[in-house]
Design a protein around this motif. Structure first.
Motif: not given
Length: 391
Positions: A161-186
Motif C-alpha cells: 500500500x502507498x499512503x501520501x499526504x495524510x492530514x495527520x498520521x498516515x497509518x494508525x494501529x490501535x488496540x490490535x493483535x497480530x498485524x503485518x505491514x509489508x512493502x508499504x510506502x509513506x
C-alpha cells in the motif's frame, strides 16, 4: 530486485482470485463508485463492505484502476460473517481536498473490530496541502483526520500500500493483535505537521517490514501499551526518525516492551533512534529494546533518549520523568551525525536509565569522531566505540 519478485504479493493475490471460485468478489463500481475522482463514492464503498461482511465465505472488495473520492468511511466488523475480507486496490482513493469537509471527523478511513482483513496494493491520497498551509498561517484550523486506522482488530495484513499526504498520521494501529505491514510506502513533505508514517499503540505482535517512509514527523512512532513489535528493513527520511514515545503523559500508563528495530537506514532525519518521555509522574516503562544494523546519513540526533521532553515548556511540572527505562541494546550503529553530539542519554533524575548496552557504534561528525553525552544513565559499551562511551 526483479519486477516479479518485487510484486509477488500482488501476483499471488491475482492468482488466488482467479483460481479459487469460492471467493466472493465485490467490485465497488457495481455499487455506483465513480472513478473520476470528483464524485463522492462513500456510499459505494460502504455498500460493498456490507455485502462482503455478510458473505459466509472469504470475500474480496475490488477497487479497479482510477481515482475514487471518499469523504470518509468507517468499516465496522462486529457483525461480519466472513472471517476473511480482502481489499484489492488497483486505483487511488482520494480524501476531499477541502479540509473543512471532514473538520469534525477524527478518522478518514477506519476499520473497527474487524478480524482477518487484508489490504493489497493501491494508493491513499490525503490531499492535505491546504490544511498544512492553514496550520502554517493560522490557528483557526481543524486538527485533521487520521489516514488509515485499524482499531480493536486482529489478524490484519497491509501489503504493497502507498499512503501520501495524510492530514495527520498516515497509518494508525490501535488496540490490535497480530498485524503485518509489508512493502508499504509513506510520503509527505518534510515540513508537513504531525504526519507520522506508522503509529502503533496498545497493540501486540505487530510487524513492519520492507517499507519506505518519508514524512514531516516520525517515520514510525511507538506509543503506550506496545509489545512484541518487530521493525525490519526500513528506509526513513525525511522525518523525525523512529521514536518510542512520547510516553508518560498519564500517571497510569502501560509501558513498551520487547521491541526489535533492525536493518534501518536514516537519511537526513531529525532523529535516528529516539526514546522520549514527558517530565511528569508516571508508572510507564520501556524495557527489552534492541536496535541493530542501523545506518545513519547526516542525522541530527542519531541516538537519543530524552526524558525531559516538553515542547514549548508547556504542561510539564518539571518533577522528573517517572518512566523507567531499562535494557536497551544498540548494536552495529554506524554512519554520520549532522551535529557534534551523536549519542545523547538524558535520563530521568528520579529513575535513571539502566542496562543500556552499546556494541560496535561508529558515528562520525564532519569526518571526525562524534561526541557522547550522558546524564543519569547506566550501562556498558564494548567493541568499537566511536564516539567514546560516556556510560
Amino acid at each position: 530486485m526483479s519486477f516479479l519478485v518485487k510484486h509477488l504479493p500482488l501476483f499471488f493475490t491475482i492468482f488466488f482470485l482467479m483460481f479459487n471460485s469460492s471467493i466472493a468478489i465485490y467490485n465497488i463500481k457495481n455499487y455506483g463508485a465513480n472513478s473520476d475522482g470528483k464524485i463522492d463514492s462513500s456510499k459505494a464503498f460502504m455498500s460493498a463492505w456490507g455485502a462482503a461482511c455478510a458473505s459466509t465465505s472469504p470475500a474480496t472488495i475490488y477497487i479497479p484502476q482510477g481515482s475514487y473520492l471518499l469523504k470518509n468511511a468507517y468499516f465496522q466488523g462486529q457483525t461480519c460473517k466472513s472471517k476473511s475480507i480482502t481489499l484489492r486496490i488497483d486505483g487511488t482513493i482520494l480524501a476531499p481536498s477541502d479540509y473543512n469537509i471532514n473538520r469534525d471527523e477524527e478518522n478518514w478511513i477506519k476499520f473497527e473490530r474487524v478480524n482477518g482483513v487484508s489490504i493489497y496494493g493501491g494508493s491513499l491520497d490525503g490531499q492535505a496541502t491546504s490544511l498544512w498551509a492553514c496550520k502554517t498561517s493560522s490557528n483557526n484550523c481543524p486538527q485533521g483526520t487520521m489516514g488509515l486506522t485499524f482499531s480493536n482488530s486482529s489478524n490484519i495484513n497491509i501489503i504493497g500500500l502507498t499512503s501520501q499526504n495524510s492530514q495527520m498520521f498516515h497509518i494508525l494501529v490501535d488496540n490490535c493483535e497480530n498485524v503485518k505491514l509489508q512493502g508499504v510506502k509513506v510520503s509527505a513533505p518534510g515540513n508537513s505537521p504531525n504526519t507520522d508514517g506508522i503509529h502503533v499503540q496498545y497493540s501486540s505482535r505487530v510487524t513492519i517490514m520492507n517499507s519506505r517512509i518519508g514524512t514531516g514527523d516520525d517515520c514510525i512512532s511507538i506509543g503506550p501499551g506496545t509489545s512484541n513489535l518487530w521493525i525490519e528493513n526500513i528506509a526513513c527520511g525525511p522525518g523525525h526518525g523512529i521514536s518510542i514515545g512520547s510516553l508518560g503523559w498519564e500517571v497510569q500508563e502501560p509501558g513498551v516492551q520487547n521491541v526489535t528495530v533492525k536493518t534501518v537506514t536514516f537519511t537526513g532525519t531529525q532523529n535516528g533512534l529516539r526514546v522520549k518521555t514527558w517530565a511528569r509522574s508516571s508508572n510507564a516503562f520501556v524495557k527489552d529494546i534492541l536496535f541493530q544494523h542501523i545506518v545513519m546519513t547526516n542525522v541530527q540526533n542519531p541516538i537519543i533518549i530524552d526524558q525531559n521532553y516538553c515542547p514549548n515548556n508547556e504542561n510539564c511540572p518539571h518533577q522528573g520523568s517517572g518512566v523507567k527505562i531499562s535494557d536497551i541494546k544498540y548494536r552495529d550503529i554506524r554512519g554520520t551525525s549532522a551535529t557534534e553530539v551523536a549519542v545523547k542519554f538524558d535520563c530521568s533524575k528520579k529513575y535513571p536509565c539502566s542496562g543500556i548496552s552499546l556494541e560496535d557504534v561508529n558515528l562520525s561528525y564532519k569526518n571526525q569522531p562524534a561526541e557522547a553525552s550522558c546524564a543519569n544513565a547506566g550501562g556498558r559499551a564494548f567493541g568499537l566505540e566511536k564516539p567514546n562511551s560516556c556510560l
